[in-house]
Scaffold this motif. Structure first.
Motif, PDB file in Angstrom:
ATOM      1  N   ASN A  13       0.898  -1.159   0.012  1.00 26.01           N
ATOM      2  CA  ASN A  13      -0.067   0.065  -0.036  1.00 26.01           C
ATOM      3  C   ASN A  13       0.831   1.297   0.139  1.00 26.01           C
ATOM      4  O   ASN A  13       1.588   1.416   0.955  1.00 26.01           O
ATOM      5  CB  ASN A  13      -0.927   0.025   1.282  1.00 26.01           C
ATOM      6  N   GLU A  14       0.753   2.099  -1.081  1.00 24.38           N
ATOM      7  CA  GLU A  14       1.352   3.228  -1.254  1.00 24.38           C
ATOM      8  C   GLU A  14       0.598   4.480  -1.011  1.00 24.38           C
ATOM      9  O   GLU A  14      -0.545   4.665  -1.379  1.00 24.38           O
ATOM     10  CB  GLU A  14       2.331   3.636  -2.585  1.00 24.38           C
ATOM     11  N   GLU A  15       1.113   5.494   0.125  1.00 26.85           N
ATOM     12  CA  GLU A  15       0.293   6.596   0.351  1.00 26.85           C
ATOM     13  C   GLU A  15       1.336   7.956  -0.043  1.00 26.85           C
ATOM     14  O   GLU A  15       2.511   7.668   0.259  1.00 26.85           O
ATOM     15  CB  GLU A  15       0.117   6.842   1.762  1.00 26.85           C
ATOM     16  N   ASN A  16       1.004   8.796  -0.684  1.00 23.41           N
ATOM     17  CA  ASN A  16       1.684  10.054  -1.238  1.00 23.41           C
ATOM     18  C   ASN A  16       0.731  11.230  -0.704  1.00 23.41           C
ATOM     19  O   ASN A  16      -0.514  11.435  -1.123  1.00 23.41           O
ATOM     20  CB  ASN A  16       1.975  10.097  -2.550  1.00 23.41           C
ATOM     21  N   LEU A  17       1.319  11.992   0.265  1.00 18.53           N
ATOM     22  CA  LEU A  17       0.510  13.315   0.580  1.00 18.53           C
ATOM     23  C   LEU A  17       1.516  14.360   0.911  1.00 18.53           C
ATOM     24  O   LEU A  17       2.855  14.360   0.858  1.00 18.53           O
ATOM     25  CB  LEU A  17      -0.162  12.726   2.006  1.00 18.53           C
ATOM     26  N   TYR A  18       0.784  15.641   1.275  1.00 17.75           N
ATOM     27  CA  TYR A  18       1.602  16.661   1.483  1.00 17.75           C
ATOM     28  C   TYR A  18       1.117  16.932   2.981  1.00 17.75           C
ATOM     29  O   TYR A  18      -0.060  17.065   3.361  1.00 17.75           O
ATOM     30  CB  TYR A  18       1.512  17.906   0.507  1.00 17.75           C
ATOM     31  N   LEU A  19       2.006  17.494   4.040  1.00 20.94           N
ATOM     32  CA  LEU A  19       1.762  18.114   5.080  1.00 20.94           C
ATOM     33  C   LEU A  19       2.000  19.442   5.031  1.00 20.94           C
ATOM     34  O   LEU A  19       3.103  19.994   4.622  1.00 20.94           O
ATOM     35  CB  LEU A  19       2.430  17.482   6.499  1.00 20.94           C
ATOM     36  N   THR A  20       1.074  20.320   5.694  1.00 17.11           N
ATOM     37  CA  THR A  20       1.359  21.917   5.943  1.00 17.11           C
ATOM     38  C   THR A  20       2.047  21.967   7.104  1.00 17.11           C
ATOM     39  O   THR A  20       1.453  21.867   8.387  1.00 17.11           O
ATOM     40  CB  THR A  20       0.057  22.617   5.671  1.00 17.11           C
ATOM     41  N   THR A  21       3.514  22.477   7.093  1.00 19.70           N
ATOM     42  CA  THR A  21       4.062  22.851   8.439  1.00 19.70           C
ATOM     43  C   THR A  21       4.344  24.108   8.833  1.00 19.70           C
ATOM     44  O   THR A  21       4.643  24.614   9.903  1.00 19.70           O
ATOM     45  CB  THR A  21       5.527  22.049   8.166  1.00 19.70           C
ATOM     46  N   GLU A  22       3.998  24.992   7.735  1.00 22.08           N
ATOM     47  CA  GLU A  22       4.233  26.565   8.095  1.00 22.08           C
ATOM     48  C   GLU A  22       3.827  27.111   6.559  1.00 22.08           C
ATOM     49  O   GLU A  22       3.455  26.507   5.888  1.00 22.08           O
ATOM     50  CB  GLU A  22       5.475  26.976   8.386  1.00 22.08           C
ATOM     51  N   GLU A  23       3.587  28.321   6.778  1.00 21.61           N
ATOM     52  CA  GLU A  23       3.180  29.116   5.506  1.00 21.61           C
ATOM     53  C   GLU A  23       4.386  29.278   4.618  1.00 21.61           C
ATOM     54  O   GLU A  23       5.696  29.219   4.966  1.00 21.61           O
ATOM     55  CB  GLU A  23       2.793  30.607   6.125  1.00 21.61           C
ATOM     56  N   GLY A  24       4.106  29.454   3.352  1.00 19.18           N
ATOM     57  CA  GLY A  24       5.155  29.805   2.103  1.00 19.18           C
ATOM     58  C   GLY A  24       5.384  28.048   1.765  1.00 19.18           C
ATOM     59  O   GLY A  24       4.775  27.233   1.932  1.00 19.18           O
ATOM     60  N   GLU A  25       6.133  28.588   0.581  1.00 22.01           N
ATOM     61  CA  GLU A  25       6.277  27.302  -0.347  1.00 22.01           C
ATOM     62  C   GLU A  25       7.056  26.180   0.345  1.00 22.01           C
ATOM     63  O   GLU A  25       6.548  24.919   0.112  1.00 22.01           O
ATOM     64  CB  GLU A  25       7.195  27.653  -1.775  1.00 22.01           C
ATOM     65  N   GLN A  26       8.257  26.310   1.238  1.00 21.08           N
ATOM     66  CA  GLN A  26       8.667  25.187   1.850  1.00 21.08           C
ATOM     67  C   GLN A  26       8.039  24.536   2.967  1.00 21.08           C
ATOM     68  O   GLN A  26       8.309  23.613   3.389  1.00 21.08           O
ATOM     69  CB  GLN A  26      10.251  25.694   2.240  1.00 21.08           C
ATOM     70  N   GLY A  27       6.705  25.190   3.212  1.00 27.28           N
ATOM     71  CA  GLY A  27       5.692  24.745   4.161  1.00 27.28           C
ATOM     72  C   GLY A  27       5.097  23.451   3.930  1.00 27.28           C
ATOM     73  O   GLY A  27       4.086  22.970   4.736  1.00 27.28           O
ATOM     74  N   HIS A  28       5.203  22.964   2.642  1.00 21.94           N
ATOM     75  CA  HIS A  28       4.439  21.687   2.188  1.00 21.94           C
ATOM     76  C   HIS A  28       5.510  20.706   2.272  1.00 21.94           C
ATOM     77  O   HIS A  28       6.510  20.861   1.248  1.00 21.94           O
ATOM     78  CB  HIS A  28       4.074  22.162   0.694  1.00 21.94           C
ATOM     79  N   LEU A  29       5.178  19.817   2.954  1.00 17.62           N
ATOM     80  CA  LEU A  29       6.024  18.777   3.194  1.00 17.62           C
ATOM     81  C   LEU A  29       5.648  17.421   2.357  1.00 17.62           C
ATOM     82  O   LEU A  29       4.605  16.897   2.721  1.00 17.62           O
ATOM     83  CB  LEU A  29       6.198  18.460   4.642  1.00 17.62           C
ATOM     84  N   PRO A  30       6.332  16.936   1.466  1.00 23.01           N
ATOM     85  CA  PRO A  30       6.034  15.745   0.587  1.00 23.01           C
ATOM     86  C   PRO A  30       6.251  14.563   1.583  1.00 23.01           C
ATOM     87  O   PRO A  30       7.373  14.418   2.116  1.00 23.01           O
ATOM     88  CB  PRO A  30       7.007  15.775  -0.555  1.00 23.01           C
ATOM     89  N   VAL A  31       5.320  13.518   1.511  1.00 26.65           N
ATOM     90  CA  VAL A  31       5.571  12.387   2.498  1.00 26.65           C
ATOM     91  C   VAL A  31       5.308  11.331   1.680  1.00 26.65           C
ATOM     92  O   VAL A  31       4.234  11.221   1.012  1.00 26.65           O
ATOM     93  CB  VAL A  31       4.716  12.542   3.666  1.00 26.65           C
ATOM     94  N   LEU A  32       6.148  10.192   1.876  1.00 27.34           N
ATOM     95  CA  LEU A  32       5.885   8.968   1.154  1.00 27.34           C
ATOM     96  C   LEU A  32       5.813   7.889   2.265  1.00 27.34           C
ATOM     97  O   LEU A  32       6.535   7.670   2.945  1.00 27.34           O
ATOM     98  CB  LEU A  32       6.970   8.639   0.022  1.00 27.34           C
ATOM     99  N   ILE A  33       4.646   6.908   2.103  1.00 26.58           N
ATOM    100  CA  ILE A  33       4.317   5.821   3.214  1.00 26.58           C
ATOM    101  C   ILE A  33       4.108   4.553   2.566  1.00 26.58           C
ATOM    102  O   ILE A  33       3.209   4.672   1.628  1.00 26.58           O
ATOM    103  CB  ILE A  33       3.052   6.260   4.111  1.00 26.58           C
ATOM    104  N   LEU A  34       4.984   3.606   3.201  1.00 26.86           N
ATOM    105  CA  LEU A  34       4.526   2.113   2.400  1.00 26.86           C
ATOM    106  C   LEU A  34       4.315   1.277   3.469  1.00 26.86           C
ATOM    107  O   LEU A  34       4.732   1.345   4.634  1.00 26.86           O
ATOM    108  CB  LEU A  34       5.850   1.618   1.574  1.00 26.86           C
ATOM    109  N   SER A  35       3.375   0.514   3.352  1.00 29.56           N
ATOM    110  CA  SER A  35       2.871  -0.508   4.093  1.00 29.56           C
ATOM    111  C   SER A  35       2.366  -1.893   3.708  1.00 29.56           C
ATOM    112  O   SER A  35       1.916  -1.614   2.471  1.00 29.56           O
ATOM    113  CB  SER A  35       1.960   0.206   5.254  1.00 29.56           C
TER     114      SER A  35
END
Length: 408
Positions: free
Chosen positions: A119-141
């Protein structure tokens, strides 16, 4: 190959380290092959009261968090947004090889139809305002018929790479029942625009002093990532591990120092003494790994060559306190009492082991005072021709450590 282990027994006050068979009363190396012995003596200072130690740890974490907060936007709600798989990952600098022999050596369970069960999940987390505040995450299980809580491990890539690079590790751990997580660190992967984004960010940090792309900004993201992981109902919140290679090893170090929710920690070729390197003229290899920012600083400071003054000023600007109060001899011991495995190469010029004597001593002492000496181990692996490189032996040591402390 020679493997060396450091551990401090519960009652030792004066430690003698040597290349000899381990015993229960010494701080020791455990060797696999015969090599020339190296000795030095260390005297452990008196124990600090447990309450005072806890207060000191809380104070240093608070100081570090205040530093991070001073360079980041106001708190924003943690948002989770869906993302698509990255088909063509962006690698900066020298293109990496097609595969990593070290990562391929990670133990993997033999599961029929593994690809179909993955199972593969791709998502973005918002960690702060601005372009670098979008955290790309890859999760495998691996898909399960029952909704059980599983241990999770965060894997952090090295300089100029990205989360897709560590996929062999994610798949190996997922096959063994873990929820395997990877992110793109600041100015890498999906957070980069071109081949020089990370270098440009370092130079900008030197010029403007408004960001901390070397280590610290990603430590901020790791707190937000822990918020997300410990809110998931399929993860055992008491069993969240963290590891990384090189720059990723530094991220693991600082993420675990700052956030105690990372319960098992394995920095790989990432722990070094920054102050020691400056004082002992052993900073060159680290500087060469991100040389552009030091060259820019040299010019701005009117120097003909990069010297220790340039190096110290750059660290103070782009990672304030890295060679002072937040250096490894102060921050690594605060990972106690959580299981910690430090993996370094014996001939690594970026993380010279002689620069970690005080760090290892202080960390041994912290685990001894927490009555859990077995929870800390530093392993030095010597292989011919290997400098700053994660090896198959390191990957296997890390795998064994995580299984020991995270698996049921």
């Amino acid at each position: 190959m020679k493997t060396t282990h450091f551990q401090l027994p519960p009652t030792t006050t004066t430690c003698r380290r040597s290349l000899r068979a381990p015993s229960s009363s010494t701080l020791h190396y455990k060797q696999q092959h015969h090599h020339r012995s190296h000795h030095f003596n260390i005297t452990v200072v008196h124990k600090m009261d447990a309450g005072d130690a806890a207060a000191a740890a809380a104070k240093l974490r608070s100081q570090f968090l205040q530093l991070l907060s001073s360079r980041h936007s106001a708190q924003v709600p943690l948002e989770v947004k869906p993302a698509k798989p990255v088909k063509e990952p962006l690698y900066q600098g020298t293109p990496p090889p097609p595969s990593s022999e070290a990562m391929e050596a990670c133990p993997k369970a033999d599961i029929p139809n593994f690809e179909q069960l993955l199972n593969e999940e791709n998502l973005y987390l918002t960690t702060e305002e601005g372009e670098q505040g979008h955290l790309p995450v890859l999760i495998l299980s691996v898909k399960e018929s029952t909704r059980s809580k599983r241990p999770a491990i965060v894997f952090l890539h090295s300089t100029n790479k990205c989360k897709e690079w560590v996929r062999p590790l994610l798949e190996a751990y997922a096959s063994r029942g873990y929820i395997a997580v990877a992110i793109d660190s600041r100015y890498h992967g999906e957070r980069a625009k071109n081949q020089t984004t990370y270098e440009d960010a370092l130079v900008s940090s030197w010029k403007n002093g408004d960001t901390m792309p070397f280590i610290f900004d990603t430590a901020w993201d790791l707190v937000k990532l822990a918020d997300y992981l410990t809110a998931r109902d399929d993860i055992d919140h008491s069993k969240v591990g963290i590891t990384g290679e090189s720059l990723g090893g530094m991220h693991a170090w600082f993420g675990a120092f700052l956030d105690t929710r990372y319960s098992v920690v394995v920095p790989i070729i990432g722990i070094q003494g920054f102050r020691w390197a400056i004082d002992n003229d052993r900073w060159q290899a680290r500087v060469d790994s991100i040389r552009s920012v030091f060259e820019e600083a040299r010019i701005d400071l009117g120097k003909s060559i990069i010297d220790k003054e340039v190096v110290e000023k750059v660290w103070d600007r782009i990672a304030p306190g890295l060679a002072r109060e937040f250096d490894s001899n102060y921050t690594v011991p605060l990972i106690a009492s959580r299981p910690l495995l430090i993996l370094n190469g014996a001939e690594d010029p970026r993380c010279p082991m002689t620069g970690l004597d005080v760090t290892i001593l202080n960390t041994c002492k912290a685990y001894e005072e927490a009555n859990c000496s077995d929870n800390f181990k530093a392993v030095v692996i010597a292989e011919v021709g290997i400098g700053h490189q994660m090896t198959s032996a390191m990957v296997k040591e890390a795998s064994n450590w995580f299984d020991k402390y995270l698996k049921p």
